[in-house]
Motif scaffolding. Structure first.
Motif, PDB file in Angstrom:
ATOM      1  N   THR A 265      -7.079 -61.626 -31.928  1.00  0.00           N
ATOM      2  CA  THR A 265      -7.883 -61.766 -30.623  1.00  0.00           C
ATOM      3  C   THR A 265      -7.088 -60.581 -29.679  1.00  0.00           C
ATOM      4  O   THR A 265      -5.717 -60.403 -29.864  1.00  0.00           O
ATOM      5  N   TYR A 266      -7.960 -60.022 -28.979  1.00  0.00           N
ATOM      6  CA  TYR A 266      -7.537 -58.969 -27.953  1.00  0.00           C
ATOM      7  C   TYR A 266      -8.092 -59.243 -26.443  1.00  0.00           C
ATOM      8  O   TYR A 266      -9.132 -59.600 -26.536  1.00  0.00           O
ATOM      9  N   LEU A 267      -7.225 -59.211 -25.522  1.00  0.00           N
ATOM     10  CA  LEU A 267      -7.847 -59.559 -24.204  1.00  0.00           C
ATOM     11  C   LEU A 267      -7.909 -58.173 -23.425  1.00  0.00           C
ATOM     12  O   LEU A 267      -6.648 -57.520 -23.410  1.00  0.00           O
ATOM     13  N   VAL A 268      -8.930 -57.936 -22.868  1.00  0.00           N
ATOM     14  CA  VAL A 268      -9.096 -56.818 -21.929  1.00  0.00           C
ATOM     15  C   VAL A 268      -9.182 -57.637 -20.341  1.00  0.00           C
ATOM     16  O   VAL A 268     -10.092 -58.243 -20.094  1.00  0.00           O
ATOM     17  N   THR A 269      -8.164 -57.125 -19.463  1.00  0.00           N
ATOM     18  CA  THR A 269      -8.150 -57.832 -18.166  1.00  0.00           C
ATOM     19  C   THR A 269      -7.811 -57.252 -17.020  1.00  0.00           C
ATOM     20  O   THR A 269      -7.221 -55.774 -17.424  1.00  0.00           O
ATOM     21  N   ASP A 270      -7.958 -57.505 -15.820  1.00  0.00           N
ATOM     22  CA  ASP A 270      -7.694 -56.582 -14.846  1.00  0.00           C
ATOM     23  C   ASP A 270      -6.901 -57.298 -13.943  1.00  0.00           C
ATOM     24  O   ASP A 270      -6.478 -56.992 -12.807  1.00  0.00           O
ATOM     25  N   ARG A 271      -6.255 -58.268 -14.310  1.00  0.00           N
ATOM     26  CA  ARG A 271      -5.524 -59.521 -13.771  1.00  0.00           C
ATOM     27  C   ARG A 271      -3.843 -58.879 -13.920  1.00  0.00           C
ATOM     28  O   ARG A 271      -3.664 -58.345 -14.999  1.00  0.00           O
ATOM     29  N   SER A 272      -3.211 -59.248 -13.353  1.00  0.00           N
ATOM     30  CA  SER A 272      -1.564 -59.124 -13.009  1.00  0.00           C
ATOM     31  C   SER A 272      -0.994 -59.585 -14.352  1.00  0.00           C
ATOM     32  O   SER A 272      -1.240 -60.583 -15.027  1.00  0.00           O
ATOM     33  N   ALA A 273       0.036 -58.874 -14.790  1.00  0.00           N
ATOM     34  CA  ALA A 273       0.592 -59.132 -16.054  1.00  0.00           C
ATOM     35  C   ALA A 273       1.498 -60.421 -15.737  1.00  0.00           C
ATOM     36  O   ALA A 273       1.319 -61.505 -16.668  1.00  0.00           O
ATOM     37  N   GLU A 274       1.987 -60.840 -14.481  1.00  0.00           N
ATOM     38  CA  GLU A 274       2.578 -61.974 -14.197  1.00  0.00           C
ATOM     39  C   GLU A 274       1.564 -63.099 -14.474  1.00  0.00           C
ATOM     40  O   GLU A 274       2.013 -64.300 -15.105  1.00  0.00           O
ATOM     41  N   THR A 275       0.289 -62.962 -13.779  1.00  0.00           N
ATOM     42  CA  THR A 275      -0.512 -64.107 -13.944  1.00  0.00           C
ATOM     43  C   THR A 275      -0.982 -64.375 -15.559  1.00  0.00           C
ATOM     44  O   THR A 275      -0.887 -65.508 -15.829  1.00  0.00           O
TER      45      THR A 275
END
Length: 928
Positions: A265-275
């Motif tokens: 699985t691979y996640l593409v996200t715009d959320r912060s790395a910490e979150t």
């Protein structure tokens, strides 16, 4: 999850209820079978339209059927890359425009490519212009060498809610980063929601990677019941309705890993790395942050699949076979020299081919490795196997699970240790107890008298034995619980419950699960929850949680002064400091792809490094050949590769084959006269089926979506094993197997009972083989009909008497009696089977008694007779007597009523071997 879906209208009444003569959707166990048959039907109808036109009553009817099939396939095809949305839309337009010739051509090629697998090797053109000069060759018609040269194909599931323009752009972007040097080729399937992703990974077996993008939604818009079954199975214990949209992506990754952990699985996200770092992403291989670096994504997808595709020892063996080598070691057959130079055994070389001899060697260098001290490719292969099967360590064996069982027992058991053993387990365990010097407590499975077979050991029986030993202050000597999961007949334990309740009584117990017939189970979500390795990992995680500690403390308070009966009736909770020590032995060659005797030992033992490792390696050295077969090791390596990449697909087809067999027998009026498929209710008493589920298929109610019972019931039935009651034919199981199935029809099976035979599907079972079996059974039933129709009154009476003896007059199965006091150390039931076994080595200690007269006379006179041997009727194949066991009247009655071809350990010319009373007295006197 909420099962309510909205959006598209439900399929037409004609499709769901078979209004136009098409088979009903309800007839199908799985959507994959439905899909295959719908394409086959569409191809036939399209061809008829091409030949006879769309005019007239017949033509209009065929047009209606074609339109209904297209409508039915539309939601199903959205989860597959081939033929794909655009090609499917093209075929729909051709039908709407009444371009029948072009429509027939496109459908024919699509259906043929799906059946043959040709779409995996090349692009399939569906338009007439593109295909006029194309040489269409089926995948199955290719030689193995030609297929091996092709690049493996898979599909990537992309989860994102896109419009048509965005979807085309995404597909083009992934197409543009492909390179000629890529080791694999893949196509994308794009679905909009978390729910569609779960349906997709369960429905589409081609999926090897899942890419989760930020635009996904939560709910699926499909309204096809057969697809929604997948969703219910995947999400029965999950509630995601309260998720915030920002959580959809991470939750999708977690659920994909939970359901099919082998997928990348691979996640593409715009959320912060910490979150993101604080969230549970399951086994997510990589997170991409708000970027469209398609080349990097492409390379990661290929790298992830390649990590499973690698087979280090098989590759090393292939490379070794290519080397020009001078052989100056043992094995004249190495490099095939002793065969190529022979004038008399050339046929052997012609039969096997050169590669098997080029790869045959006793060398452990030159790129190869030692099974006894692996440091190179075998070590790597075993590490990959541990990853695939969810263990901490995995060890290969080249001489079967019988040896694996003895290795584990010898490594963990010291003389005098008490072991609780499933009495009707494989004979290797009984011999392992002899070798280890264990004091054995045999546990009785519940009997299925009517079918002459045992079930499995109830939880109450296991706890009763432990509590009995605890009351006699012997709990400190209890070392191991040994059970068969699943049994030959397909009965599967609630593994987590067994281990937790046993650990609640003794927190450092070791568990050995004989999973000889269950190696495939890891690669199906429902089966996995009943495997030793998955439950070991889950239990270890659960024991660490604060919630579990509080639950245990509360239960301890409630049970502070509880008696044994209360403990037997309570679902016990293991203490937080319990040690998880679990071993599983698997016959890879029985249910997966491996050469004969290829087996594995899987270990999930928290104390392995600190306590057991050295003893384990000594036991491994004791039982493992110094000249192991490299071909078997290579097949284990490749078998692991296969199940990591296509195990889900193959196991799903295996289940579908068995379910088709159940339905075919249960609905055929002629077969029902003589045969009956044993159901869950037949195999598992109601007290062990909390869910109340009675069968997988019922001729009146259809398919029972019964996977929920796998999470609750004490025992479940492996659906891939179909036990057929044959007593109604007048033949006993062994005769039916040998003289009818094998001699007349060439059908091979392993197990029978007095009045049943067992058909086991496997990952190589095809729909054609199921169809052939049904044809054979129908032929047998017709022959019986003719025979009985022509029979005289006396012949009919004889037939009825045989049926009655097999169906109604079945001898009751005996329980384990007890060990003689000479081989016991007190009032508790454990027995020193080793001393009894070796006492029989001296012939002066033994006598033989005739089964029919002498034995009965001595029992009638009150004399206590003790077996000096293992007595194993085959079938059913379990010991009804072990050395040191008192012979009961029930056992004698059972043996006299047996109508089997062989009884191992029994000599018809001499009788039953028993200890003399003098020998037993000497042992008792020596103990006192």
């Amino acid at each position: 999850m909420n099962d309510q879906h909205h959006g598209e209208a439900a399929p037409s009444r004609a499709l769901t209820e078979g209004g136009t003569g098409l088979s009903r959707i309800g007839d199908y166990y799985s959507a994959t079978q439905l899909r295959a048959d719908r394409w086959s039907s569409l191809r036939d109808i399209a061809e008829e339209l091409r030949l006879h036109g769309a005019e007239g009553r017949r033509g209009r009817k065929r047009l209606t059927e074609a339109e209904e099939l297209i409508d039915a396939l539309a939601p199903i095809e959205s989860y597959w890359a081939f033929p794909g949305a655009s090609a499917f839309a093209y075929m729909r337009r051709l039908l709407e425009q009444r371009k029948i010739h072009d429509f027939s051509q496109a459908v024919r090629r699509a259906a043929r490519a799906l059946i043959s697998g040709a779409y995996r090797r090349r692009t399939i053109q569906l338009t007439v212009e593109d295909t006029e000069n194309e040489d269409f060759q089926d995948e199955i018609a290719l030689s193995p060498d030609a297929r091996a040269l092709g690049r493996p194909y898979f599909e990537v599931l992309i989860v994102d809610d896109l419009n048509d323009h965005q979807e085309r752009w995404l597909r083009q972007s992934l197409q543009q980063v492909r390179r000629p040097e890529d080791a694999f080729v893949y196509e994308a399937v794009i679905v909009p929601s978390l729910e569609d992703a779960l349906i997709g990974i369960l429905f589409n077996h081609n999926v090897q990677a899942v890419v989760v993008r930020p635009g996904l939604t939560l709910k699926s818009l499909n309204d096809v019941e057969i697809l929604n079954k997948y969703l219910r199975r995947a999400s029965e214990d999950e509630d995601v309705d309260g998720l915030h949209p920002d959580e959809y992506g991470p939750e999708t990754c977690r659920l994909v890993h939970k359901i099919r952990p082998e997928l990348d699985t691979y996640l593409v996200t715009d959320r912060s790395a910490e979150t993101i770092a604080a969230m549970d992403l399951g086994g997510c291989r990589r997170v991409f942050y708000n970027q469209e670096d398609f080349l990097e994504l492409h390379l990661n997808i290929l790298r992830g699949v390649n990590s499973r595709f690698k087979s280090p020892f098989f590759t090393a063996l292939k490379e070794y076979s290519k080397q020009p080598t001078g052989v100056f070691h043992a094995m004249p057959i190495s490099r095939g020299k002793s065969i190529s130079r022979s004038h008399w055994i050339q046929d052997m070389g012609a039969f096997y081919g050169p590669n098997i001899f080029l790869a045959e060697t006793s060398a452990t260098s030159g790129g190869l490795d030692s099974l006894l001290e692996p440091r190179g490719p075998i070590k790597k292969a075993q590490e990959y196997a541990a990853r695939a099967f969810g263990s901490k360590q995995t060890f290969f064996a080249t001489n079967g699970t019988s040896t694996c069982n003895k290795i584990v027992v010898q490594a963990l058991i010291r003389p005098g240790d008490i072991v609780l053993v499933d009495r009707d387990c494989h004979k290797s365990h009984h011999y392992g107890m002899v070798l280890a010097g264990a004091n054995v407590v045999y546990m009785d499975s519940y009997p299925l008298h009517q079918h002459s077979m045992y079930g499995a050991v109830p939880m109450r029986e296991i706890k009763h034995k432990l509590l009995e030993l605890k009351a006699d202050d012997k709990l400190d000597r209890v070392r191991m619980v040994l059970l068969t999961n699943c049994t030959f007949d397909g009965l599967i334990y609630n593994v987590e419950r067994v281990m937790e309740e046993c650990l609640a009584i003794k927190k450092d117990l070791v568990f050995l699960w004989d999973e000889a017939w269950f190696a495939f189970a890891r690669f199906n979500p429902a089966f996995r929850q009943r495997t030793a390795m998955a439950n070991a990992a889950n239990l270890r995680q659960t024991l660490r949680t604060p919630e579990r500690k509080r639950e245990w403390e509360a239960q301890q308070e409630r049970l502070k002064d509880a008696d044994d009966e209360t403990l037997l009736n309570t679902r016990l909770i293991a203490p937080p400091d319990a040690r998880v020590r679990v071993y599983a032995t698997q016959s890879t060659h029985k249910t997966l792809t491996s050469l004969r005797q290829g087996s594995m030992i899987h270990v999930y033992d928290q104390d392995f490094k600190g306590e057991t490792e050295q003893a384990f390696h000594e036991a491994y050295m004791t039982h493992t050949s110094t000249s192991p077969n490299y071909q078997i090791i290579a097949s284990l390596d490749v078998g692991r590769r296969q199940v990591e990449l296509e195990g889900y697909e193959f196991v799903q087809r295996q289940i579908e084959s068995a379910m088709s067999l159940r339905r075919a027998i249960g609905t055929h009026p002629l077969l029902c006269k003589y045969f009956k498929v044993l159901t869950l209710a037949d195999m598992i008493p109601a007290e062990y089926r909390e869910s109340g589920v009675e069968s997988y298929y019922d001729s009146k109610r259809g398919w029972q979506d019964s996977w929920d019972n796998w999470a609750t019931d004490e025992f479940v039935l492996d659906p891939t094993k179909v036990t057929l009651a044959v007593g109604g034919t007048g033949w006993d199981g062994d005769t039916f197997k040998t003289q009818i199935l094998m001699d007349k029809h060439g059908i091979q099976i392993n197990k029978t009972s007095r009045n049943s035979v067992l058909f086991m599907t496997n990952i190589g079972t095809t729909r054609s083989s199921i169809a052939y079996l049904i044809e054979v059974l129908v032929s047998i039933a017709r022959d019986l009909d003719d025979l009985l129709d022509d029979a005289s009154k006396m012949e009919r009476r004889s037939f009825d008497a045989r049926v009655k003896s097999l169906v109604e007059q079945v001898p009751p199965l005996p329980d384990f009696s007890r060990f003689h006091p000479a081989f016991r150390g007190g009032q508790t039931p454990e027995g020193d089977i080793r001393s009894a076994f070796f006492l029989a080595y001296d012939e002066d200690n033994c006598d033989y008694l005739d089964l029919d007269q002498a034995l009965r006379e001595k029992l009638d006179s009150g004399e206590e007779l003790v077996s000096a041997s293992f007595i194993i009727p085959y079938p059913p194949g379990f010991p009804i007597l072990v050395p040191g066991q008192v012979i009961s009247r029930e056992i004698l009655t059972f043996m006299r009523a047996l109508d089997v071809s062989e009884i191992h350990g029994y000599r018809p010319d001499l009788g039953l071997r028993v200890f003399t009373s003098e020998a037993l007295a000497r042992v008792e006197n020596a103990k006192s």
